[in-house]
Design a protein around this motif. Structure first.
Motif, mmCIF file in Angstrom:
data_model
loop_
_atom_site.group_PDB
_atom_site.id
_atom_site.type_symbol
_atom_site.label_atom_id
_atom_site.label_comp_id
_atom_site.label_asym_id
_atom_site.label_seq_id
_atom_site.Cartn_x
_atom_site.Cartn_y
_atom_site.Cartn_z
ATOM 1 N N LEU B 145 24.016 -22.116 -26.537
ATOM 2 C CA LEU B 145 23.870 -21.090 -27.563
ATOM 3 C C LEU B 145 22.448 -20.552 -27.639
ATOM 4 C CD1 LEU B 145 25.275 -19.618 -29.874
ATOM 5 C CD2 LEU B 145 24.592 -21.463 -31.382
ATOM 6 N N GLY B 146 21.452 -21.473 -27.662
ATOM 7 C CA GLY B 146 20.070 -21.037 -27.848
ATOM 8 C C GLY B 146 19.585 -20.158 -26.726
ATOM 9 N N LYS B 147 19.833 -20.594 -25.492
ATOM 10 C CA LYS B 147 19.325 -19.833 -24.350
ATOM 11 C C LYS B 147 20.021 -18.481 -24.241
ATOM 12 C CE LYS B 147 18.433 -20.201 -19.416
ATOM 13 N NZ LYS B 147 19.025 -18.898 -19.147
ATOM 14 N N TYR B 148 21.329 -18.478 -24.544
ATOM 15 C CA TYR B 148 22.086 -17.223 -24.455
ATOM 16 C C TYR B 148 21.540 -16.187 -25.439
ATOM 17 C CZ TYR B 148 26.084 -14.089 -24.508
ATOM 18 O OH TYR B 148 26.888 -12.998 -24.438
ATOM 19 N N LEU B 149 21.326 -16.625 -26.690
ATOM 20 C CA LEU B 149 20.816 -15.690 -27.692
ATOM 21 C C LEU B 149 19.394 -15.256 -27.364
ATOM 22 C CD1 LEU B 149 22.205 -17.158 -31.010
ATOM 23 C CD2 LEU B 149 22.979 -15.184 -29.738
ATOM 24 N N LYS B 150 18.611 -16.185 -26.822
ATOM 25 C CA LYS B 150 17.227 -15.845 -26.487
ATOM 26 C C LYS B 150 17.196 -14.814 -25.359
ATOM 27 C CE LYS B 150 13.148 -18.127 -24.757
ATOM 28 N NZ LYS B 150 13.467 -17.838 -23.368
ATOM 29 N N ASP B 151 18.099 -14.983 -24.389
ATOM 30 C CA ASP B 151 18.168 -14.015 -23.292
ATOM 31 C C ASP B 151 18.540 -12.641 -23.802
ATOM 32 O OD1 ASP B 151 17.341 -15.494 -21.255
ATOM 33 O OD2 ASP B 151 19.272 -15.713 -20.240
ATOM 34 N N ILE B 152 19.432 -12.597 -24.792
ATOM 35 C CA ILE B 152 19.839 -11.296 -25.323
ATOM 36 C C ILE B 152 18.701 -10.654 -26.099
ATOM 37 C CG2 ILE B 152 21.282 -10.241 -27.091
ATOM 38 C CD1 ILE B 152 23.543 -11.947 -26.231
ATOM 39 N N ALA B 153 18.072 -11.457 -26.976
ATOM 40 C CA ALA B 153 17.184 -10.841 -27.961
ATOM 41 C C ALA B 153 15.798 -10.550 -27.417
ATOM 42 C CB ALA B 153 17.086 -11.737 -29.190
ATOM 43 N N PHE B 154 15.329 -11.347 -26.446
ATOM 44 C CA PHE B 154 13.940 -11.169 -26.026
ATOM 45 C C PHE B 154 13.869 -10.768 -24.567
ATOM 46 C CE2 PHE B 154 13.838 -14.230 -29.536
ATOM 47 C CZ PHE B 154 13.026 -13.514 -30.405
ATOM 48 N N MET B 155 13.566 -9.501 -24.337
ATOM 49 C CA MET B 155 13.367 -8.989 -22.987
ATOM 50 C C MET B 155 12.049 -9.531 -22.450
ATOM 51 S SD MET B 155 14.459 -6.739 -20.676
ATOM 52 C CE MET B 155 15.537 -5.588 -21.469
ATOM 53 N N PRO B 156 12.065 -10.152 -21.250
ATOM 54 C CA PRO B 156 10.809 -10.717 -20.741
ATOM 55 C C PRO B 156 9.806 -9.636 -20.337
ATOM 56 C CG PRO B 156 12.549 -10.908 -19.121
ATOM 57 C CD PRO B 156 13.199 -10.404 -20.365
ATOM 58 N N GLY B 157 8.550 -10.009 -20.388
ATOM 59 C CA GLY B 157 7.507 -9.118 -19.906
ATOM 60 C C GLY B 157 7.082 -8.054 -20.887
ATOM 61 N N VAL B 158 7.054 -8.420 -22.172
ATOM 62 C CA VAL B 158 6.673 -7.460 -23.200
ATOM 63 C C VAL B 158 5.671 -8.146 -24.118
ATOM 64 C CG1 VAL B 158 7.547 -6.112 -25.144
ATOM 65 C CG2 VAL B 158 8.927 -6.370 -23.115
ATOM 66 N N PRO B 159 4.628 -7.441 -24.570
ATOM 67 C CA PRO B 159 3.724 -8.051 -25.565
ATOM 68 C C PRO B 159 4.470 -8.437 -26.842
ATOM 69 C CG PRO B 159 3.137 -5.761 -25.079
ATOM 70 C CD PRO B 159 4.124 -6.164 -24.070
ATOM 71 N N ALA B 161 4.052 -8.272 -30.056
ATOM 72 C CA ALA B 161 4.206 -7.410 -31.235
ATOM 73 C C ALA B 161 5.350 -6.420 -31.057
ATOM 74 C CB ALA B 161 2.906 -6.672 -31.518
ATOM 75 N N VAL B 162 5.645 -6.054 -29.800
ATOM 76 C CA VAL B 162 6.668 -5.039 -29.550
ATOM 77 C C VAL B 162 8.072 -5.577 -29.844
ATOM 78 C CG1 VAL B 162 7.466 -3.364 -27.839
ATOM 79 C CG2 VAL B 162 5.130 -4.133 -27.821
ATOM 80 N N TYR B 163 8.210 -6.935 -29.881
ATOM 81 C CA TYR B 163 9.535 -7.502 -30.145
ATOM 82 C C TYR B 163 10.082 -7.065 -31.498
ATOM 83 C CZ TYR B 163 9.524 -10.518 -26.085
ATOM 84 O OH TYR B 163 9.539 -10.992 -24.813
ATOM 85 N N ILE B 164 9.177 -6.791 -32.447
ATOM 86 C CA ILE B 164 9.659 -6.325 -33.761
ATOM 87 C C ILE B 164 10.467 -5.045 -33.586
ATOM 88 C CG2 ILE B 164 8.934 -5.575 -36.060
ATOM 89 C CD1 ILE B 164 6.327 -7.133 -35.548
ATOM 90 N N LEU B 165 10.017 -4.193 -32.659
ATOM 91 C CA LEU B 165 10.713 -2.924 -32.430
ATOM 92 C C LEU B 165 11.971 -3.123 -31.575
ATOM 93 C CD1 LEU B 165 10.508 0.213 -32.687
ATOM 94 C CD2 LEU B 165 9.243 0.183 -30.570
ATOM 95 N N LEU B 166 11.867 -4.004 -30.554
ATOM 96 C CA LEU B 166 12.928 -4.052 -29.548
ATOM 97 C C LEU B 166 14.072 -4.995 -29.898
ATOM 98 C CD1 LEU B 166 10.994 -3.975 -26.174
ATOM 99 C CD2 LEU B 166 11.772 -2.115 -27.591
ATOM 100 N N THR B 167 13.771 -6.130 -30.533
ATOM 101 C CA THR B 167 14.819 -7.128 -30.761
ATOM 102 C C THR B 167 15.985 -6.598 -31.595
ATOM 103 O OG1 THR B 167 13.204 -8.876 -30.527
ATOM 104 C CG2 THR B 167 15.250 -9.450 -31.618
ATOM 105 N N PRO B 168 15.735 -5.872 -32.704
ATOM 106 C CA PRO B 168 16.898 -5.340 -33.433
ATOM 107 C C PRO B 168 17.761 -4.426 -32.583
ATOM 108 C CG PRO B 168 14.927 -5.103 -34.738
ATOM 109 C CD PRO B 168 14.477 -5.539 -33.393
#
Lengths: 63, 260, 67
Positions: B145-159, B161-168
């Protein structure tokens, strides 16, 4: 990348753009209703489009 | 919003009300024509494939050839080419999905039935919900479960702070937009196709019966175009069944892959 | 007959992205047909162009409902 994955890519691009616009546009819309400043909707929409295109570039634009 | 008002008289164009069919029996409110057609499609698909597989021979009969052709198409072109390794687990689901959607779509142009059940949005929603649960379940089983959700929510290779914009955006894509587009694409195609046929057939009918002399000349054009669009609809109906199954297979393949 | 003018406006504004998408993929198919090994170079460009054109169409769709 085969032909079928390419068909997936088109729908992924569409999905990213739609969800970016829906989510950040929705946030901007409710912010504009809450603070009574109509331009916040536009800012939200632009933010969503920017994020979506950035995501598309990350996934499909990099070599 | 600026509203437009036209007070037209004469021809009443087909509208969404034409899709709300009355119950067949007065005292059973849920038994409408689409529900009946869905049951009929289950019977048609079952009977066809049981008959085609019953007397299987090395030299196939025409029926067996047709049944095996459809099965081979789903297994080889959809499941094996897309999912690849370990695809046989998903062939039963994909095959059921393809034949069920295809039969229900084709009911839209079969004479006397002439109603695609998928133009009621409830049916595609349920089918998309099945696909949704299956591809998430498969992904969670494969990767945890953890790895699957992490793969979906967090695109690798991004600073960071940008995750606030991209994860939703990514989470909304995977959990909301994917099942919605899957079902709405099928629904909208069937709905619009049926409406289009209604416009031309009802328009031609109106021209023949109720219009002035000059307009009667154009009635054959309307009917001809209706027939041409029926063939076009046949193409669209096959294509939509294919796309629904293909995208389900692609989502399963994406959930099985280590990274997306 | 009732309706809203916003949807007419959206229809008009969707013409641009539709033509743009057509031209992008026409050029992409042309390029790949002439030089199949250029596919990997052309594909990201085609996808990004498609994304930009599609973004405008969806923008119009959203604004047709919001305004």
């Amino acid at each position: 990348m085969t032909r079928k994955n390419e068909a997936d890519a088109y729908w992924s691009i569409f999905g990213y753009l739609a969800s970016g616009l829906l989510f950040w546009g929705g946030v901007g819309y409710f912010a504009s209703r809450f603070f009574d400043k109509p331009y916040l909707t536009l800012i939200g929409l632009l933010l969503g489009v920017t994020g979506a295109i950035y995501l598309i570039w990350l996934r499909f634009g990099r070599q | 919003m600026i509203n437009l008002h036209f007070s037209g008289e004469g021809f009443v164009p087909p509208s969404t009300n034409d899709f709300n069919l009355p119950p067949i029996f007065e005292n059973i409110p849920w038994l409408t024509k689409p529900v009946l057609l869905v049951f009929l499609s289950v019977i048609v698909v079952s009977v066809f494939f049981v008959l085609s597989a019953r007397k299987a021979a090395v030299v196939p009969s025409k029926l067996q050839f047709a049944g095996e052709g459809i099965y081979a198409f789903v297994r080889n072109d959809l499941a094996r080419d897309v999912i690849g390794h370990d695809f046989m687990r998903f062939v039963p689901y994909l095959f059921t999905l393809f034949t069920f959607v295809l039969t229900n779509n084709l009911f839209g142009i079969v004479p006397f039935l002439q109603f695609p059940a998928m133009s009621h949005v409830g049916f595609p929603y349920v089918l998309a919900l099945f696909s949704f649960f299956i591809f998430h379940y498969v992904g969670i089983r494969k990767q945890g479960l953890g790895k699957y959700l992490k793969d979906i929510a967090f695109m690798p290779g991004v600073p960071k702070a940008v995750y606030i914009l991209l994860t939703p955006i990514e989470v909304a894509t995977f959990f909301l937009v994917r099942p919605l587009t899957l079902s709405l694409r099928l629904f909208a195609n069937m709905f619009a196709g049926h409406l289009l046929l209604l416009v031309f057939i009802m328009g031609g009918d109106y021209m023949v019966h109720d219009s002035h002399m000059i307009m009667k000349i154009f009635a054959p054009f309307s009917f001809t175009f209706g027939i041409v669009l029926t063939f076009f609809e046949f193409m669209v109906q096959c294509l939509q069944a294919y796309i629904f199954t293909l995208l389900t297979a692609l989502y399963i393949a994406g959930a099985l892959a280590d990274e997306h | 007959m009732t309706g809203t003018l916003n949807l007419v406006g959206f229809g008009l504004s969707a013409i641009g992205p539709a033509i743009a998408t057509g031209m992008i993929f026409a050029a992409y198919i042309n390029g790949v047909a002439r030089q199949p090994e250029a596919r990997s170079v052309l594909q990201p460009i085609a996808f990004l162009g498609f994304a930009l054109a599609e973004a405008l169409a969806l923008f119009g769709l959203v604004l047709a409902f919001v305004l």
